[in-house]
Scaffold this active site. Structure first.
Site, mmCIF file in Angstrom:
data_model
loop_
_atom_site.group_PDB
_atom_site.id
_atom_site.type_symbol
_atom_site.label_atom_id
_atom_site.label_comp_id
_atom_site.label_asym_id
_atom_site.label_seq_id
_atom_site.Cartn_x
_atom_site.Cartn_y
_atom_site.Cartn_z
ATOM 1 N N GLU A 181 50.441 69.300 18.852
ATOM 2 C CA GLU A 181 50.197 67.924 18.808
ATOM 3 C C GLU A 181 49.617 67.567 17.638
ATOM 4 O OE1 GLU A 181 48.343 65.900 22.288
ATOM 5 O OE2 GLU A 181 49.418 64.090 21.784
ATOM 6 N N GLU A 221 51.065 63.636 31.821
ATOM 7 C CA GLU A 221 51.905 62.866 30.903
ATOM 8 C C GLU A 221 53.283 63.129 31.026
ATOM 9 O OE1 GLU A 221 49.902 61.696 27.258
ATOM 10 O OE2 GLU A 221 51.488 60.565 26.344
HETATM 11 C C1 BGC Z 1 52.138 61.294 23.348
HETATM 12 C C2 BGC Z 1 53.001 61.150 22.188
HETATM 13 C C3 BGC Z 1 53.658 59.882 22.007
HETATM 14 C C4 BGC Z 1 52.414 59.131 21.741
HETATM 15 C C5 BGC Z 1 52.639 57.608 21.752
HETATM 16 C C6 BGC Z 1 51.061 60.481 23.340
HETATM 17 O O1 BGC Z 1 50.237 60.579 24.232
HETATM 18 O O2 BGC Z 1 51.861 62.636 23.651
HETATM 19 O O3 BGC Z 1 53.878 62.324 21.825
HETATM 20 O O4 BGC Z 1 54.632 59.686 21.058
HETATM 21 O O5 BGC Z 1 51.526 59.146 22.933
HETATM 22 O O6 BGC Z 1 51.737 56.869 21.517
#
Ligand code: BGC
Length: 890
Positions: A741, A463
């Site tokens: 997270e 990501e």
């Molecule tokens: C990310 C986030 C992001 C989110 C939004 C995730 O996969 O890691 O930080 O804001 O998706 O959907």
């Protein structure tokens, strides 16, 4: 304003100690655009203020000729002041100095600041982009040429960029300190050019220059959808080396079809996957003069639109720290979760393959937890070419890790190398509460680790994208902790470039997503214009304005902001509100299903309309400051109208959630008459839940402010200092070295959250390094630390100094390197008294508000005083007897 003293009147007690442009000090090759200057002053005269400044510009550091002057200009401004001359074309160097007048007279001239423009016009490039046929995830091409310098040049500048990552060598040595150049931008429109001063590296006679190219973000696999070549399929280098000799003549060496190409030891590389090296393929000396390149192949010109070449405004990614790794069972431990790679020494045999694997956390059995890396291989492989000891170090990639394991040869030593674009610390915080200090350090590290060219969500899985929601949530904290002014400004350029024709702002910048990228229950979602994400368009420039004190980001982004509000206006329904549609919402609300983080308690419709109001108001303020003041009233009226309709529709629902209350109060959605009731509802919620945090990405940055701004300090501290899950300190207690997270990434029994998501079968969404929840640090600086910038006099020019202690925290020491100098507050509770030392730099007014009770006596420097007063520059000791101290629950 006082009259300006005559030029001959001198103020010997005042000195201008520092002068800088808006760019990082060591950055050359900037655009030919307006230069802004900021300066710092020391004065031993209490109460003195700047009444005027005079800036001179010269084409030489000696200032033998002055080419422009501001003349004596009555003004207190010392941040981002327009220079009287700026580069208007390529390769111009300008030097600046400033002096100021106080009421006592003029200072001497400041130290000199300089600016040097790069190649600012496409026609200044005689180089063409070159490359060879190469495949995605395949070997890295090497490109080189020899050249002769007829004598040692007095000045040598290398202008370089690439499609894909470049690493340039001159006479066998790496040029500059950057990694992953030219960084990640919206390459279709903008490819950043770095300018290097290579005067010391070029020698009289034979020289050689070469570059390694790698896929990077340009061509490598990017995003979780298994896509590559998102910007193009061919790697290319463009470089122009300009040598200036003693007689003023200039010789230029450029990338052209006379260069030759070959392959070296890098057999494969990818941002997510890591890099493979086979040292039996190395060509020692390939970037040095005298190397026999007769077997190398011709290169070809690669199409590159020169209009996209954009001089850098910010520094690149650098090595910022190293951690010796210690053995821990079967793995190695750096002690800190970082973004970077391992530098290792191994003892092996020719042909051995050394494999380094990386992970953020360990499984309960002590092995690396790699499931959360998803599709990222996150490994470096090295095939050794000799027997014996060798040092290995990766490149062209980065990993998010604390732990690693090494197989394939005997390990002698390993060092974790941290890289980042966040280099200079701006904020410092320490207190008697060590767990809070560790939280602060964790947030700093999550920022370092995620400021790798763009502000990413996380540095480890497939990501690592510039999610706009995370960015806006963290922007204020980010600017407090590190000098990130040009980092943000550079990213905002891409935010605007990737803005859609209808004004919609992307969920990730640079944008590589489509509607198919993010499926919710199998349905495609629109990832443009999402509430709280797209609002980065207004919130990030505004936070820079407040923190740094410069209007530049507002000026630059004004049209982007207007287009963003235009997008929202166009979507309003007959009820004046935004329609119901997919929103990320209060993402990762701890009460949302773990596999559906968008299903927060607070209605996404309320959230989207609340952010609409907030963004419209920011635009109104920006119009007043740098735009069309007549438009401001219209945006304010729009905001008021949407706020009223929003509250009528969702008020009674919003008041039931922490995020709903926080948005209602902090974004002023609710009418004044209801604020007390909302505050009470929020406080009751917090007390009923014993400080349990119940907010996601959007509510978290606001909730403590909502409480403390309404005087609910006990409740704010109840949340901040809670240790049980979910809370900020729970993760610290669980051994975190960065911010997670998910609040519950590690469960209390030590097991790892499964990270399941329903939008993709194997989507494990679990990172131990996401800065969004770290946004709480902004509150820590302002309320516990007591240093808060204000948007009326931004850049800390007027700082609210209102420390609010809590029982059990005996002291706190907070400082910010503001544009005007170091601002600090050290306070302690000693024998029941609040005692503080406040340091205020020249140009700053501290609006002090001390924590008093009815029985308090206040003194400033031993002289009795009220509890609220303004102070100019100087160092002060402040004492409050019987201070007001919030009551700690946890
Ligand atoms: C990310 C986030 C992001 C989110 C939004 C995730 O996969 O890691 O930080 O804001 O998706 O959907």
């Amino acid at each position: 304003m006082n009259a300006i003293p005559t030029s001959a009147t001198l103020d010997h007690s005042t000195t201008v100690t520092g002068l800088r442009t808006q760019y990082p000090r060591d950055l050359i090759g900037v655009p030919a655009t307006a230069v802004r200057l900021s300066w710092q002053v020391d004065s031993t005269t209490p109460g003195s203020v700047q009444v005027a400044y005079e800036i001179e510009a010269s084409d030489a550091p000696s200032f033998t000729t002055t080419i422009a002057t501001s003349g004596p200009t009555p003004s207190p401004a010392a941040i981002a002041v327009a220079a009287p001359a700026s580069p208007t074309a390529s390769r111009q160097s300008l030097y600046y100095r400033v002096r100021i007048a106080t009421e006592a007279g003029w200072t001497g001239w400041s130290p000199v600041a300089s600016v040097e423009s790069g190649l600012t016009d496409p026609t200044d490039w005689s180089a063409v982009a070159i490359g060879v046929d190469s495949v995605v995830s395949g070997p890295s091409p090497l490109l080189r040429t020899d050249f002769v310098a007829r004598e040692k040049p007095v000045k040598a500048r290398l202008y370089a960029s690439s499609l894909g990552i470049n690493e340039i060598e001159l006479n066998g040595a790496k040029v500059g300190a950057d990694h992953l150049a030219p960084g990640w931008t919206s390459y279709n429109d903008r490819v950043v050019v770095t300018t290097f001063d290579v005067t010391d590296q070029v020698v009289a006679g034979a020289n050689a220059i070469g570059a390694t190219l790698a896929d990077g973000w340009y061509r490598g696999r990017l995003g979780w959808e298994d896509k590559d070549s998102l910007y193009g399929s061919e790697l290319a280098l463009i470089a122009q080396l300009e040598l200036t000799y003693g007689d003023g003549s200039v010789e230029t060496i450029v990338t052209n079809t006379e260069w030759t190409a070959s392959w070296g030891e890098v057999t494969s590389s990818g941002i997510y996957d890591g890099t493979d090296f086979d040292f039996s393929l190395a060509q020692p000396g390939w970037s040095s003069a005298g190397f026999d390149a007769s077997h190398w192949s011709p290169v070809r010109e690669i199409a590159l639109e020169k209009r996209t070449l954009d001089p850098a405004i910010s520094n690149g990614v650098r090595e910022i720290a190293t951690f010796p790794m210690q053995p821990l069972g079967q793995v190695l431990d750096a002690g800190q979760n970082i973004a970077g790679w391992v530098r290792l020494v191994v003892r092996g045999k020719k042909g051995d393959t050394v494999v380094v694997r990386h992970a953020e956390v360990l499984e309960p059995d002590g092995s690396l937890h790699t499931r959360s890396l998803r599709g990222a291989r996150a490994q470096d492989h090295y095939i050794l070419a000799t027997d014996g000891e060798v040092t290995l170090e990766s490149n062209y990639t980065f990993h998010g890790f604390r732990y690693a394991d090494v197989t394939g040869a005997e390990l002698v030593s390993a060092t974790a190398v941290a890289i980042s674009s966040a280099v200079s610390e701006r904020g410092r915080f320490e207190s008697s509460e060590s767990v809070l200090n560790r939280l602060h350090a964790n947030v700093q590290w999550s920022q370092r680790d995620n400021f790798v060219s763009v502000p990413t969500d996380c540095p480890q899985r497939d990501e690592r994208m510039g999610w706009t929601g995370d960015a806006q949530a963290f922007a204020m904290t980010a600017s407090t902790l590190f000098d990130t002014e040009t980092f943000w400004e550079s990213w905002l350029v891409d935010l605007e470039l990737d803005q859609a024709d209808d004004g919609g702002v992307a969920a990730v910048v640079p944008n590589i997503l489509t509607e198919k990228s993010f499926l919710v229950r199998g349905e495609e979602t629109d990832i443009m214009g999402r509430a709280g994400w797209a609002d980065a368009a207004t919130i990030v420039p505004w936070s820079l304005y407040e923190s740094i004190g410069t209007t530049l980001p507002l000026e630059r982004q004004l049209s982007s902001m207007r287009r963003w509000i235009g997008y929202l206006v166009a979507r309003r329904g007959t009820d004046g509100l935004l329609p119901t549609e997919f929103q990320f919402g209060d993402w990762l609300d701890p009460d949302a299903p773990g596999s559906a983080p968008w299903e927060a308690k607070v209605s996404s419709d309320f959230v989207s309309n609340a952010f609409f109001v907030h963004s419209a108001r920011i635009l109104a303020r920006a119009e007043e400051l740098v735009g069309d003041a007549t438009l401001a009233a219209g945006y304010d009226a729009l905001a008021a109208e949407v706020a009223t309709a929003t509250w009528v529709r969702w008020g009674s629902h919003a008041i039931t959630t922490q995020t709903g209350c926080a948005l209602a109060l902090e974004f002023t959605i609710a009418p004044d008459s209801e604020r007390d009731a909302i505050t009470q509802a929020l406080a009751d919620n917090v007390n009923a839940e014993d400080g349990r945090i119940a907010t996601g990405f959007l509510g978290t940055p606001l909730v403590l402010h909502a409480l403390s701004n309404a005087g609910k300090l006990d409740e704010a501290y109840r949340m901040l200092l809670r240790r049980e899950l979910p809370s900020w300190l729970y993760q610290v207690d669980m051994g975190a070295t960065t911010v997670w997270e998910r609040w519950d990434a590690l469960q209390a029994d030590g097991s790892i959250h499964p990270g399941n998501m329903d939008n993709k079968d194997d989507a494990h969404m679990l990172s131990f390094n996401h800065y969004a929840y770290g946004a709480v640090i902004d509150w820590v600086y302002r309320v516990l630390g007591g240093l808060a910038p204000t948007s009326d006099a931004p850049g800390y020019v007027r700082t609210v100094v209102a420390p609010r202690p809590v029982t059990g925290i005996d002291w706190a020491s907070t400082s910010v390197e503001t544009s005007l100098g170091r601002l600090s507050l050290d306070w302690a509770i000693v024998s029941g008294e609040f005692q503080a030392t406040l340091e205020v730099p020249f140009g700053v007014t501290a609006a002090v508000s001390l924590p008093v009770t009815g029985g308090s006596r206040v003194s400033v420097g031993g002289v009795e005083s009220g509890a609220e007063f303004d102070l100019g520059h100087g160092t002060y000791s402040l004492v409050v007897t019987e201070p007001s101290i919030a009551v700690r629950t946890h």
